[in-house]
Scaffold this motif. Structure first.
Motif, mmCIF file in Angstrom:
data_model
loop_
_atom_site.group_PDB
_atom_site.id
_atom_site.type_symbol
_atom_site.label_atom_id
_atom_site.label_comp_id
_atom_site.label_asym_id
_atom_site.label_seq_id
_atom_site.Cartn_x
_atom_site.Cartn_y
_atom_site.Cartn_z
ATOM 1 N N ASP A 43 -3.830 1.812 5.404
ATOM 2 C CA ASP A 43 -3.023 2.913 5.937
ATOM 3 C C ASP A 43 -3.895 3.955 6.638
ATOM 4 O OD1 ASP A 43 -4.095 3.127 3.343
ATOM 5 O OD2 ASP A 43 -2.805 4.829 2.844
ATOM 6 N N LEU A 44 -3.440 4.427 7.788
ATOM 7 C CA LEU A 44 -4.182 5.474 8.503
ATOM 8 C C LEU A 44 -4.243 6.724 7.628
ATOM 9 C CD1 LEU A 44 -2.854 5.184 12.165
ATOM 10 C CD2 LEU A 44 -5.010 4.315 11.231
ATOM 11 N N LYS A 45 -5.423 7.394 7.670
ATOM 12 C CA LYS A 45 -5.631 8.465 6.698
ATOM 13 C C LYS A 45 -5.681 9.864 7.294
ATOM 14 C CE LYS A 45 -6.593 5.501 3.214
ATOM 15 N NZ LYS A 45 -6.757 4.207 3.884
ATOM 16 N N GLY A 81 0.602 4.771 6.742
ATOM 17 C CA GLY A 81 -0.062 6.050 6.529
ATOM 18 C C GLY A 81 0.798 7.248 6.907
ATOM 19 N N ARG A 88 -12.370 4.705 6.889
ATOM 20 C CA ARG A 88 -11.253 5.264 6.117
ATOM 21 C C ARG A 88 -10.123 4.253 5.955
ATOM 22 N NH1 ARG A 88 -10.579 7.886 2.682
ATOM 23 N NH2 ARG A 88 -9.097 9.536 3.145
ATOM 24 N N LEU A 94 1.189 8.359 9.857
ATOM 25 C CA LEU A 94 0.486 9.088 10.914
ATOM 26 C C LEU A 94 0.633 8.328 12.229
ATOM 27 C CD1 LEU A 94 -2.746 9.992 8.957
ATOM 28 C CD2 LEU A 94 -1.131 11.648 9.911
ATOM 29 N N GLN A 107 0.806 -1.209 0.000
ATOM 30 C CA GLN A 107 0.000 0.000 0.000
ATOM 31 C C GLN A 107 0.848 1.272 0.000
ATOM 32 O OE1 GLN A 107 -2.969 0.698 -0.669
ATOM 33 N NE2 GLN A 107 -2.790 2.859 -0.156
ATOM 34 N N GLY A 108 0.592 2.134 -0.968
ATOM 35 C CA GLY A 108 1.159 3.481 -0.979
ATOM 36 C C GLY A 108 2.666 3.506 -1.124
ATOM 37 N N THR A 138 -8.190 0.660 2.064
ATOM 38 C CA THR A 138 -6.818 0.195 2.286
ATOM 39 C C THR A 138 -6.468 0.335 3.762
ATOM 40 O OG1 THR A 138 -5.999 2.382 1.688
ATOM 41 C CG2 THR A 138 -6.051 0.716 -0.056
#
Lengths: 790, 271
Positions: free
Chosen positions: A617-619, A697, A676, A699, A481-482, A615
């Motif tokens: 990851d923290l948003k 994320g 989220r 975060l 992810q990302g 997904t």
């Protein structure tokens, strides 16, 4: 041997007199021809030939050997099993297939019938999926074994007229740092197998241009002697192009690569234990891969399918032409006439039986009505694929095989497909294991860091990046992810150009639980696969079962297998997630003992609108983080216990009805746009999942252990690292908190934390702050062991 | 020329595997995109019926010998003069990944003095092994490259790469001279950069393959032949980007669209 006589023909061909042969003689015949048939099976064959009143030919006996192998016929899963609780009339029928029969879902299009399972996609299209094992070949020749494993499963999908769009791979190795001195003769080092297998899969999938979108890599001592390679493939087809109507007179067209001596007796090899001599004896059983050949075949099959020019199709895999021709004929109640001298060979002078059973790769078998033959052959020529008419399907129930005009085999398909049923007994006793006792470590942050770096938790980026997961431009949720490349729970694909409807693919595998109790291992694998799928927004889930087990002739191995199958029925039935396809690989035994009892569960879901996919990851800073599901004192088989040097006994259990209800509520929350981020809790439990969500994320996250819904009296370390099933972490924006809580009403859940903009993971317990670490340290711990990149 | 009249030819050889998504990008822009087997083009010799030529990504003929070497030789031998005429007339040629390798192998890129008889550059095996990952490249063309005119100068684009052989190299004894010519001719189109936009300077994995001078894509001196290792077709729609779920609403398009848009606009204006 006097019972085997050479025929008077100018090519290698033998007749075998079975009349009146005793057990020892039958054994001798089997050994002389290299057959894996048991004495009981040889007796049945002898009696068949006595009844028809003639001698057998080598080509015929080789056909029986292939067809009746565990690999092709799944004798154990279809056989009779006596257990202390009663007699089971076929594991497959009793536990696996029964789920779909009882649920009777209208969206299942073809189940346990074809090379692949097929489910509905959008009414007009369907999705085909298949997962295979290629363990034995990969143990001998990892690159070729793994590559041909993937090639074979892609052909399974082509074999239902589907266009392959994605691959999966799940690999199980011994520890990469295994002591060379302890390796028995004939067993290859895990690091060597790891490199070869990963390169083999990458080389095949990348070259043929099908993205590898999901998988897992597992390390355990019990895979050192038995490497496990699962390869899967998903395809899409238009339902009106699914043609299955072979008629007498249709041509048998063999297309693709030439036939050679590679892959002779592959299924016999796959149905036996690995020994010191396997390398020397069985090397020819490993095939050679040519992905470009298959790419060309794929193009041709797509065009033939678009014109509905074929009446049937199957891939040539285990058992070679013998299985491909006989199974097709049998399926349509037909016979067949085949001329082996017409089969294009890699080199001259192959014996008829070798041509008949060779498992050379990249070959498809099509049935073509006479009026379409020219067009089909032209399409193959356009795509630079060699295609040859090798015979025709006929009326009647026998397959006649010729070489240079001489009848070298005449097979009664009724007898061929009625092998004697095996009858086996089981005895499974729970292993006598205790729960470990050790004091709570003082620094849980350090434990978390070590857990993130544990081989089964650490980033598999080094593997994932070897595979193209983007080709075809359909991968909406990628394996990593990302930009920070955290581990997504499932892949989401958008297979249709004009529709937002997508599919989600995930898997579950928990080999360490199997050492404690195969029932809960299987239950956990199903839950993990489903949970991963739910996490990205998948629903209407279909399952695939892939067993890798030891020798089922040992009562304890078979007893464990029965327990695992029972769990398959219990959990899949309660979840409403039918099995639609599966495969078993048994006899995974080596000088180091049996393989860890392993069930891979693959889950295929539907995402109604891929733009709503979630997904991990923290948003957003300030968002609430909820934990769904109860945390229990069940760390048996967990990564935390392993880190502390224990296996334990308290394997994670599952309340399927309650868990299924909470997944349904979570899905409705996702559909309402309340979620989220979402991430499943698996190896390493809450601590690992929270860290992964945070550093992916970029975060921070503040967690409170005292808010975790849990069994009473659990210590901080147990709360943080328990692997209880049915749990997910969910990020919910502040403004949606009450709606989310309303949606989850009736489930076990609690708000356990908040997203912060300070890049740290901070966990507080009863003793105050127990973990307080910067995200870059956590990410480095996770990425370093196998080699990733920040 | 009007958009719906434009015909793009996407050639495919055995092993080509990025043709469908590349055709999808052109179709989305309203262009007729036809995927045609290379043998058919050889037979029919109809290259000049098309306005755009694309060599898509993949593993043509298994990439045996060297990536795209076999396909390049075959194209030279079978339709060499047609290809040269196509290029000389200023029609756009786009080579992505395996297509870039082909254009280098066939001598069209860098093509300092027109098509070279032998390759003047190489796309060698990655120092990092096969890699599939998103990278960032900076657009450096000062206007010469017709196929990236819609991309602002110095813009950083995010696109994925997926290859085992993409390490751009010049012969060591000529690399400084060749690099000077790339700059002088305005042929340097894309270089790999770090997240902050500064050049990757060879650092893995911002520079994903060890390419010399972080070179990700170049064009010919005339600016109508572009080769690049990253895959713009895989960055065409917003939902293909690696971080689209971080936005409340997924973006409609990704950065790759700018390249296809440039190609199409160029044909619209020029022909």
């Amino acid at each position: 041997m006097s019972r085997i006589a050479r025929s008077p023909h100018p090519f290698e061909h033998f007749t075998i007199r079975l009349e009146g042969a005793g057990d020892d003689e039958l054994r001798e015949v089997a050994a002389a021809l290299g057959l894996g048939l048991s004495v009981e099976e040889m007796r049945a064959i002898r009696d068949h030939y006595a009844a028809v009143g003639r001698d057998a030919s080598d080509v015929e006996l080789q056909t029986y050997d292939q067809t009746w192998s565990e690999h092709c016929f799944h004798k154990t899963f279809k056989g009779v099993i006596e257990t202390p609780e009663g007699v089971i009339d076929g594991l497959l029928r009793t536990y696996i297939r029964r789920v779909v029969e009882e649920l009777g879902p209208d969206w299942c299009f073809s189940v346990f019938e074809d090379n692949a399972g097929i489910v509905d996609l959008d009414g007009e299209h369907a999705v085909a999926i298949k997962v295979e094992t290629h363990n034995h070949p990969s143990a001998i020749e990892p690159f070729g074994g793994a590559a041909t494993g993937l090639g074979g499963v892609i052909r399974d999908v082509l074999g239902v007229w589907a266009d392959p769009i994605a691959c999966m791979d799940v690999l199980c190795f011994g520890p990469l740092d295994f002591d060379y001195g302890r390796l028995p003769e004939g067993v290859k080092h895990p690091a060597y197998l790891f490199r070869g297998v990963v390169d083999g899969i990458g080389s095949y999938g990348n070259s043929i241009g099908i993205p590898t979108v999901n998988g897992a890599t597992v390390f355990d001592e019990d895979y050192t002697g038995n490497v496990v390679v699962y390869a899967g493939c998903v395809g899409v087809l238009r339902k009106d192009r699914y043609v299955r109507e072979v008629k007498p007179g249709d041509y048998i067209v063999l297309a693709g690569g030439r036939t050679g001596l590679d892959g002779i007796h592959g299924v016999t090899f796959a149905s036996a234990e690995l020994t010191e001599e396997s390398e020397e004896v069985s090397r020819p059983a490993v095939q050679i891969a040519s992905p470009i050949e298959e790419e060309k075949i794929k193009r041709a099959v797509k065009r033939i399918s678009a014109g509905r020019l074929g009446s049937g199709i199957t891939d040539i895999g285990g058992g070679g032409l013998s299985c491909g021709v006989c199974e097709t004929a049998d399926r349509y109640g037909l016979g067949a006439e085949v001329h082996l001298d017409r089969v294009p060979l890699k080199y001259p002078d192959m014996a008829p039986w070798e041509i008949w059973v060779s498992e050379s790769q990249e070959r498809m078998l099509l049935a073509v009505p006479p009026e379409n033959l020219d067009r089909v052959l032209q399409i193959f020529e356009d795509e630079q694929v060699e295609a040859t008419v090798i015979g025709r399907y006929t009326e009647g129930g026998d397959a006649r095989v010729y070489y240079d005009g001489v009848l070298v085999a005449r097979l009664d398909l009724g007898a061929l497909f009625s092998p004697p049923r095996v009858r086996r007994a089981t005895a499974w006793r729970p292993p006598e294991r205790g729960e470990p006792e050790f004091p709570e470590p003082s620094d849980l942050g350090e434990v978390l860091r070590r857990l993130l770096a544990a081989p089964n938790v650490a980033s598999k980026e080094r593997v994932v990046r070897r595979y193209d997961h983007e080709v075809k431009g359909q991968t909406v949720v990628k394996p990593l992810q990302g930009w920070n490349a955290g581990p997504n729970d499932a892949a989401v694909l958008k297979p249709l150009e004009d529709s937002w409807r997508g599919i989600s693919i995930s898997c579950g595998v928990n080999p360490r639980y199997g050492k404690i109790d195969p029932y809960w291992m299987a239950a956990s694998a199903i839950d993990e696969a489903v949970r991963n799928n739910v996490a990205v927004g998948g629903r209407r889930i279909a399952l695939l079962d892939n067993f890798t087990w030891g020798n089922p002739e040992y009562e304890d191995r078979l007893g464990g297998l029965v327990r695992a199958c029972r769990a398959c029925y219990d959990v899949a039935r309660a979840y409403g997630t039918p099995f639609i396809s599966g495969k078993d690989s048994l006899y995974n035994e080596s000088p180091l003992g049996p393989v860890a009892p392993t069930l891979l569960v693959t889950a295929l879901g539907i995402v109604p609108d891929v733009r709503r996919a979630v997904t991990m990851d923290l948003k957003g800073e300030g968002n609430a983080v909820y934990l769904v599901g109860a945390t229990r004192w069940e760390l048996g088989g967990s990564e935390y216990y392993r880190l502390m040097g224990h296996l334990g006994a308290s394997v994670p259990r599952l309340d399927p009805a309650e868990t299924a209800a909470s997944y349904r509520r979570l899905t409705s929350a996702i559909d309402a746009g309340l979620v989220r981020a979402c991430h499943d809790l698996s190896e390493g439990g809450l601590g690992v999942a929270a860290a992964e969500m945070a550093f992916t994320g970029g975060l921070g996250l503040e967690l409170s252990l005292s808010s975790v819904p849990a069994e009473g009296g659990m210590r901080g370390d147990l709360l943080l690292f328990s692997e209880s099933n049915g749990r997910l972490l969910v990020e919910v924006p502040r403004r949606h908190r009450s709606s989310f809580e309303e949606a989850m009403e009736g489930s076990v859940y609690a708000r356990v934390g908040t997203v912060t903009d300070e890049p740290r993971l901070r966990v507080s317990g009863r003793r105050g702050v127990v973990v307080d670490l910067p995200l870059d340290e956590l990410m480095a711990a996770w990425k370093t062991p196998l080699g990733g990149s920040a | 020329m009007r958009r719906h009249e434009i015909r793009a030819l996407l050639m495919r050889a055995p092993g080509t595997n990025c043709d469908a998504e590349t055709a999808r990008a052109f179709r989305d822009l309203g262009v007729r995109a036809e995927v045609v087997h290379t043998q058919r083009v050889f037979r029919e010799r109809n290259l000049l019926d098309y306005d755009i030529l694309v060599f898509p990504g993949g593993f043509s003929y298994g990439d045996y010998v060297r990536s795209a070497a076999i396909w390049a030789k075959e194209c030279e031998y079978r339709i060499g003069p047609d290809l040269e005429r196509f290029v000389d007339e200023g029609r756009p040629v786009l080579g992505i990944c395996n297509g870039f390798q082909l254009l280098v192998e066939a001598g069209f890129l860098p093509g300092f003095e027109g098509r070279s008889r032998y390759p003047e550059a190489a796309l060698a095996n990655n120092t990092t092994g096969y890699q599939c990952r998103w990278v960032r490249v900076r657009h450096l063309s000062r206007g010469n490259c017709a196929l990236t005119r819609e991309v602002p100068r110095d813009a950083v684009l995010a696109m994925p790469i997926a290859h085992g052989e993409g390490r751009f190299l010049f012969p060591r004894d000529r690399q400084d001279e060749y690099l000077r010519r790339l700059y002088e001719n305005d042929q340097l189109v894309f270089r790999y950069v770090k997240p902050d936009g500064s050049f990757a300077d060879g650092e893995a994995f911002h520079n994903p393959n060890g390419a010399w001078h972080d070179i990700a894509g170049i064009c010919n001196p005339a600016g109508n032949v572009l080769g690049l290792m990253p895959h713009p077709e895989r960055a065409y729609f917003g939902w293909l980007t690696p971080d689209w779920t971080r936005r409340e609403k997924p973006p409609e398009y990704g950065d790759g669209r700018l390249i296809f848009e440039s190609v199409v606009r160029y044909v619209e204006r020029r022909f």
